[in-house]
Write an enzyme that holds these catalytic residues in place. Structure first.
Site, PDB file in Angstrom:
ATOM      1  N   ASN A 108       0.804  -1.214   0.000  1.00 48.19           N
ATOM      2  CA  ASN A 108       0.000   0.000   0.000  1.00 48.19           C
ATOM      3  C   ASN A 108       0.840   1.268   0.000  1.00 48.19           C
ATOM      4  OD1 ASN A 108      -2.280  -1.558   0.030  1.00 48.19           O
ATOM      5  ND2 ASN A 108      -3.157  -0.640   1.861  1.00 48.19           N
ATOM      6  N   PHE A 109       2.065   1.182   0.532  1.00 47.93           N
ATOM      7  CA  PHE A 109       2.858   2.395   0.622  1.00 47.93           C
ATOM      8  C   PHE A 109       4.234   2.250  -0.026  1.00 47.93           C
ATOM      9  CE2 PHE A 109       5.138   0.354   4.025  1.00 47.93           C
ATOM     10  CZ  PHE A 109       4.178  -0.337   4.744  1.00 47.93           C
ATOM     11  N   LYS A 131       7.082  -0.381  -2.757  1.00 46.56           N
ATOM     12  CA  LYS A 131       7.404  -1.585  -3.508  1.00 46.56           C
ATOM     13  C   LYS A 131       8.700  -2.187  -2.971  1.00 46.56           C
ATOM     14  CE  LYS A 131       5.457   0.499  -7.713  1.00 46.56           C
ATOM     15  NZ  LYS A 131       5.743   0.931  -9.098  1.00 46.56           N
ATOM     16  N   VAL A 132       8.888  -3.468  -3.241  1.00 53.26           N
ATOM     17  CA  VAL A 132      10.145  -4.138  -2.918  1.00 53.26           C
ATOM     18  C   VAL A 132      10.722  -4.676  -4.218  1.00 53.26           C
ATOM     19  CG1 VAL A 132      11.280  -5.968  -1.610  1.00 53.26           C
ATOM     20  CG2 VAL A 132       9.300  -4.780  -0.632  1.00 53.26           C
ATOM     21  N   LYS A 181      13.461  -1.973  -0.277  1.00 50.37           N
ATOM     22  CA  LYS A 181      12.101  -1.550   0.062  1.00 50.37           C
ATOM     23  C   LYS A 181      12.005  -0.058  -0.252  1.00 50.37           C
ATOM     24  CE  LYS A 181       8.804  -2.436   3.822  1.00 50.37           C
ATOM     25  NZ  LYS A 181       8.701  -2.978   5.208  1.00 50.37           N
ATOM     26  N   ASP A 229       4.308  -8.910  16.782  1.00 50.68           N
ATOM     27  CA  ASP A 229       3.441  -9.322  15.667  1.00 50.68           C
ATOM     28  C   ASP A 229       4.030 -10.554  14.979  1.00 50.68           C
ATOM     29  OD1 ASP A 229       1.223  -9.253  14.022  1.00 50.68           O
ATOM     30  OD2 ASP A 229       2.111  -7.838  12.594  1.00 50.68           O
TER      31      ASP A 229
END
Length: 440
Positions: free
Chosen positions: A16-17, A19-20, A35, A129
């Site tokens: 969403n914010f 690209k890799v 990233k 997480d």
């Protein structure tokens, strides 16, 4: 395309914010993952603190089982994180493709996971997480813990020596985290490691329910069935980790002393402090931008924060930030689940996919020869869940299990545009209802 001393190549993922991309260092030929984060998108999504925390945390960690941040650079519009390249993908995908891992291979994965998380705790870092999606596995079976966006540092402990921000992923979060009364970050991470071990060895979740309130009740009670076909050692360790009482739950030191865990155990050795060429530039995600440029054009609703308003439990703090990744988006809709699935079916049919219904699921398969479908050469697997928040307001969650990221983003965009809520609806008595869609 060249960026500084790196040559950028193929796309590895898209979120969403940012690209890799795959990258290769020009002078050494080493492979990396870059990233590339969009500053404006970060501001729009209000995840500035999350990104800065991830960068700060990764600079502290230099361990074979933690993904390494080698360098950070920035332009006015972009932030570039030069990360270790892991060529095997997510542990989640490996488990999904194999059903479950053998006990021997699963133990090897778990030993590395404990090594990595133990190192993080020694450095005063608590992940918060941990789940198979955030564990990368290379071609040799070596794991790398990733995604420290929700992590906490020891400096964030309150005067009582505990953390108080409730965050994580529902099926992997520790019971004491849900109580919203403070928790030990190390012990909550151990619980999540235990859930991951259960998933690795059985291919199923230890705690699951379509109703989130009932799911949390199961987690509070530690109500799970451990298969008797697992070895006695594996069963015993799972029981000791999935203890809902953090005071009696087994800790890292005790895990490393467990006889089942110690089988062929070879502890990893952390990297030397100087074994890095990280650029320690002072970096702030925030840059002066015209107010009109970063004004939110849409609102991302966190379903679990809303469900936390339920009278069942005080979970209002659940997820301090929207869980934004290339694998998941959420949006509100005024359409009930039946209409949501019908509209999704109509939409993907228009895109050229073939749709089949059965067993309460909707499957989308590769079209027949001669049918035109945009970028359909590879398969795509997406899960959709619908949460009922009130009789006229729902949250739709779309999650990619595997497949082409660009096609996934295109599909999500079309679905959210078609189904998103366009009017405000007051929240009434809270319910949670989840159904699943699987596209292949």
């Amino acid at each position: 395309m060249k960026k500084g001393k790196y040559e950028l190549g193929r796309m590895l993922g898209e979120g969403n914010f940012g690209k890799v991309k795959f990258a290769r260092r020009v002078d050494t030929g080493e492979a990396f993952a870059v990233k590339i984060l969009d500053r404006k998108r970060i501001l729009d999504l209000k995840i500035t603190e999350q990104i800065e925390r991830e960068i700060t945390t990764l600079k502290l960690l230099k361990h074979p089982n933690v993904v390494r941040l080698h360098e950070v650079s920035a332009s006015k519009a972009k932030i570039y994180m030069i990360l270790e390249y892991v060529n095997g993908g997510e542990l989640f995908d490996k488990i999904e493709s194999m059903g479950r891992l053998s006990e021997q291979f699963g133990l090897k994965i778990f030993q590395q996971l404990i090594d990595g998380i133990s190192y993080c705790h020694d450095k005063g870092v608590y992940h918060r997480d941990l789940k198979p999606e955030n564990v990368l596995v290379d071609a040799m079976g070596k794991i790398k813990i990733s995604d420290f966006g929700l992590s906490a540092l020891s400096q964030q402990l309150w005067n009582d020596g505990l953390l108080h921000t409730t965050c994580g992923s529902p099926h992997y979060v520790a019971p004491e985290v849900l109580l919203n009364k403070g928790y030990d970050g190390a012990m909550s991470d151990i619980w999540s490691c235990g859930v991951i071990l259960y998933v690795i060895l059985t291919g199923t979740l230890p705690f699951d329910d379509q109703n989130l309130a009932f799911l949390y009740q199961k987690i509070f009670k530690g109500a799970t069935q451990i298969p008797n076909w697992l070895s006695p050692g594996a069963q015993n360790l799972l029981r000791r980790i999935l203890d809902p009482n953090p005071r009696t739950r087994i800790n890292v030191v005790e895990i490393k002393e467990d006889s089942w865990f110690k089988q062929n155990y070879a502890p990893a050795i952390p990297y030397d402090d100087d074994d890095m060429y990280i650029d320690d530039v002072s970096l702030s995600v925030k840059e002066p931008v015209d107010a009109d440029e970063h004004r939110n054009k849409s609102t991302l609703i966190n379903a679990f924060q809303l469900i936390g308003m339920s009278s069942y439990f005080d979970l209002s703090g659940f997820f301090e930030k929207e869980d934004v990744s290339e694998r998941k988006i959420r949006f509100t809709s005024n359409y009930p689940p039946k209409d949501v699935y019908k509209k999704i079916e109509d939409l993907v049919t228009e895109m050229g996919f073939q749709v089949q219904r059965g067993n309460g699921k909707l499957k989308v398969i590769q079209p027949t020869r001669g049918c035109s479908c945009p970028r359909s050469a590879g398969s795509l697997s997406v899960a959709a869940e619908v949460f009922e928040l009130s009789p006229s307001l729902y949250v739709v969650e779309l999650r990619k299990a595997s497949g082409d990221s660009s096609l996934y983003r295109q599909l999500c965009s079309k679905i959210s545009d078609k189904l998103s809520a366009y009017k405000s609806v007051p929240l009434l008595k809270m319910h949670s209802r989840m159904t699943a869609l699987k596209t292949i």
